[in-house]
Write an enzyme that holds these catalytic residues in place. Structure first.
Site, mmCIF file in Angstrom:
data_model
loop_
_atom_site.group_PDB
_atom_site.id
_atom_site.type_symbol
_atom_site.label_atom_id
_atom_site.label_comp_id
_atom_site.label_asym_id
_atom_site.label_seq_id
_atom_site.Cartn_x
_atom_site.Cartn_y
_atom_site.Cartn_z
ATOM 1 N N ASN A 5 -1.804 -1.861 -0.817
ATOM 2 C CA ASN A 5 -2.823 -1.594 -1.831
ATOM 3 C C ASN A 5 -4.095 -2.289 -1.370
ATOM 4 O O ASN A 5 -4.199 -3.509 -1.449
ATOM 5 C CB ASN A 5 -2.350 -2.145 -3.193
ATOM 6 C CG ASN A 5 -3.432 -2.042 -4.254
ATOM 7 O OD1 ASN A 5 -4.466 -1.404 -4.041
ATOM 8 N ND2 ASN A 5 -3.188 -2.675 -5.392
ATOM 9 N N LYS A 35 -6.968 -2.185 -2.611
ATOM 10 C CA LYS A 35 -7.869 -2.571 -3.708
ATOM 11 C C LYS A 35 -9.308 -2.160 -3.359
ATOM 12 O O LYS A 35 -9.508 -1.104 -2.777
ATOM 13 C CB LYS A 35 -7.722 -4.063 -4.019
ATOM 14 C CG LYS A 35 -6.248 -4.424 -4.270
ATOM 15 C CD LYS A 35 -6.032 -5.805 -4.805
ATOM 16 C CE LYS A 35 -4.531 -6.042 -5.024
ATOM 17 N NZ LYS A 35 -4.228 -7.345 -5.615
ATOM 18 N N HIS A 87 -1.538 -0.816 -12.343
ATOM 19 C CA HIS A 87 -1.658 -2.117 -11.685
ATOM 20 C C HIS A 87 -2.201 -3.137 -12.679
ATOM 21 O O HIS A 87 -3.026 -2.803 -13.533
ATOM 22 C CB HIS A 87 -2.587 -2.009 -10.467
ATOM 23 C CG HIS A 87 -2.519 -3.205 -9.589
ATOM 24 N ND1 HIS A 87 -3.204 -4.368 -9.874
ATOM 25 C CD2 HIS A 87 -1.813 -3.439 -8.466
ATOM 26 C CE1 HIS A 87 -2.917 -5.264 -8.941
ATOM 27 N NE2 HIS A 87 -2.083 -4.733 -8.075
ATOM 28 N N GLU A 103 -4.371 -5.281 -12.415
ATOM 29 C CA GLU A 103 -5.833 -5.370 -12.420
ATOM 30 C C GLU A 103 -6.449 -4.213 -13.215
ATOM 31 O O GLU A 103 -7.519 -4.367 -13.799
ATOM 32 C CB GLU A 103 -6.351 -5.431 -10.978
ATOM 33 C CG GLU A 103 -6.027 -6.780 -10.348
ATOM 34 C CD GLU A 103 -5.829 -6.767 -8.843
ATOM 35 O OE1 GLU A 103 -6.206 -5.785 -8.194
ATOM 36 O OE2 GLU A 103 -5.281 -7.762 -8.327
ATOM 37 N N GLU A 110 5.330 -6.734 -10.154
ATOM 38 C CA GLU A 110 4.273 -7.615 -9.675
ATOM 39 C C GLU A 110 3.975 -8.667 -10.743
ATOM 40 O O GLU A 110 3.220 -8.392 -11.685
ATOM 41 C CB GLU A 110 3.003 -6.815 -9.379
ATOM 42 C CG GLU A 110 3.174 -5.802 -8.271
ATOM 43 C CD GLU A 110 1.863 -5.527 -7.544
ATOM 44 O OE1 GLU A 110 1.893 -5.534 -6.308
ATOM 45 O OE2 GLU A 110 0.824 -5.342 -8.191
ATOM 46 N N GLY A 123 -2.515 -12.402 -5.464
ATOM 47 C CA GLY A 123 -3.734 -12.958 -4.878
ATOM 48 C C GLY A 123 -3.840 -14.461 -5.025
ATOM 49 O O GLY A 123 -4.900 -15.038 -4.824
ATOM 50 N N SER A 128 1.595 -11.690 -3.311
ATOM 51 C CA SER A 128 1.563 -12.616 -2.179
ATOM 52 C C SER A 128 2.696 -12.385 -1.178
ATOM 53 O O SER A 128 3.262 -13.334 -0.638
ATOM 54 C CB SER A 128 1.545 -14.073 -2.661
ATOM 55 O OG SER A 128 0.386 -14.317 -3.453
HETATM 56 P P1 13P Z 1 -1.509 -9.767 -2.998
HETATM 57 O O1 13P Z 1 -0.500 -9.311 -1.974
HETATM 58 O O2 13P Z 1 -2.879 -9.959 -2.435
HETATM 59 O O3 13P Z 1 -1.005 -10.920 -3.797
HETATM 60 O O4 13P Z 1 -1.664 -8.522 -4.027
HETATM 61 C C1 13P Z 1 -0.522 -7.951 -4.547
HETATM 62 C C2 13P Z 1 -0.899 -6.721 -5.270
HETATM 63 O O5 13P Z 1 -1.527 -6.758 -6.309
HETATM 64 C C3 13P Z 1 -0.519 -5.432 -4.681
HETATM 65 O O6 13P Z 1 -0.722 -4.379 -5.575
#
Ligand code: 13P
Length: 267
Positions: free
Chosen positions: A10, A12, A96, A98, A183, A189, A229
């Site tokens: 992803n 982002k 997601h 976010e 997740e 992150g 992560s």
């Molecule tokens: P990270 O791997 O940067 O923690 O992000 C995970 C994520 O949100 C994947 O959709």
């Protein structure tokens, strides 16, 4: 039957068109032999066309990061399921954290009102999932608890509710063919990974909810990823768990070498 692991990047809100092309071109030879794992990249919309061209002829599949549930209309800024298939997408990430306005890293400048503006709810996740499936896309539906919810002992209930409401009304066959990503919001992150046994346990909770609502066959078939992560150093341990069928990778998917190592960890 064994489930085929699936590792998705992803991206982002990262990568220009040129950077996206470079990343995929560097990734392709590194994962060419990884035929026992499904590899997906989810660039921003602006790079979908370029990445489609770059992945052509490889086993890397294309995914988008969101979708709207209407086929067309006066919905400024939104992208329809049919537009994603037209752009070459096979997968789409839905719900997601976010997009739900739930961030792993606190955003000091984000007020409650701004976070609500991201606006994803279990009901919108449900509509998007149904529309994606109807268009022939494979949804990757994300669920996960916040740190406060975990501390309050509510993780299992929060996740079960997200799965039940997000997948409400789907057929067992539809659920069997889709992907769910666990997740934990606090692990996204942040560099914090969920303990491997706990990540496996929650993925098992998700599978048991699927079994209760959609039956044993759907639960046996649905692929459940861990995300939060995931790095080259922890991927193999996570992916070797019986309930974890690969990963949804953020930061470590932005660089070909680290993403390729994570893909290989799923073999
Ligand atoms: P990270 O791997 O940067 O923690 O992000 C995970 C994520 O949100 C994947 O959709």
């Amino acid at each position: 039957m064994a489930r085929m692991p699936i590792v998705a990047g992803n991206w982002k809100m990262h990568k220009t068109i040129a950077e996206a092309r470079d990343l995929v071109n560097a990734l392709k030879p590194q994962v060419a032999d990884a035929t026992g794992v499904e590899v997906v990249v989810c660039p921003p919309y602006t790079a979908l066309a370029a990445v489609r061209e770059a992945v052509a002829g490889s086993q890397i599949a294309l995914g988008a990061q969101d979708v709207f549930w209407k086929e067309k209309g006066a919905y400024t800024s939104q992208v329809a399921p049919g537009m994603l298939t037209d752009a070459g997408c096979r997968y789409v990430i839905i719900g997601h954290s976010e997009s739900r306005g739930r961030f792993g890293v606190p955003e000091p400048e984000m007020t409650e009102a701004l976070l609500r503006w991201f606006g994803e709810t279990d009901e919108s996740v449900n509509r998007k999932t149904k529309a994606a499936l109807a268009a022939g896309l494979i949804p990757i539906v994300c669920v996960g608890e916040t740190l406060d919810e975990r501390r309050a002992g509510q993780a299992d209930a929060v996740i079960a509710g997200q799965v039940e409401r997000g997948l409400a009304g789907l057929s067992a066959a539809q659920v069997a063919g889709m992907v769910i990503a666990y997740e934990p919001v606090w692990a996204i992150g942040t560099g914090e990974t969920c303990d491997t046994p706990e990540a496996n346990r929650i993925c098992g909770v998700i599978r048991s909810v699927v079994a209760r609502v959609f039956g044993a066959e759907a639960a046996e078939a649905v692929r459940i990823q861990y995300g939060g992560s995931v790095k080259p150093g922890n991927a193999r341990e996570l992916f070797s768990q019986p309930e974890i069928d690969g990963g949804l990778v953020g930061g470590a998917a932005l660089e070909a070498d680290s993403f390729a190592q994570i893909v290989k960890a799923a073999l």
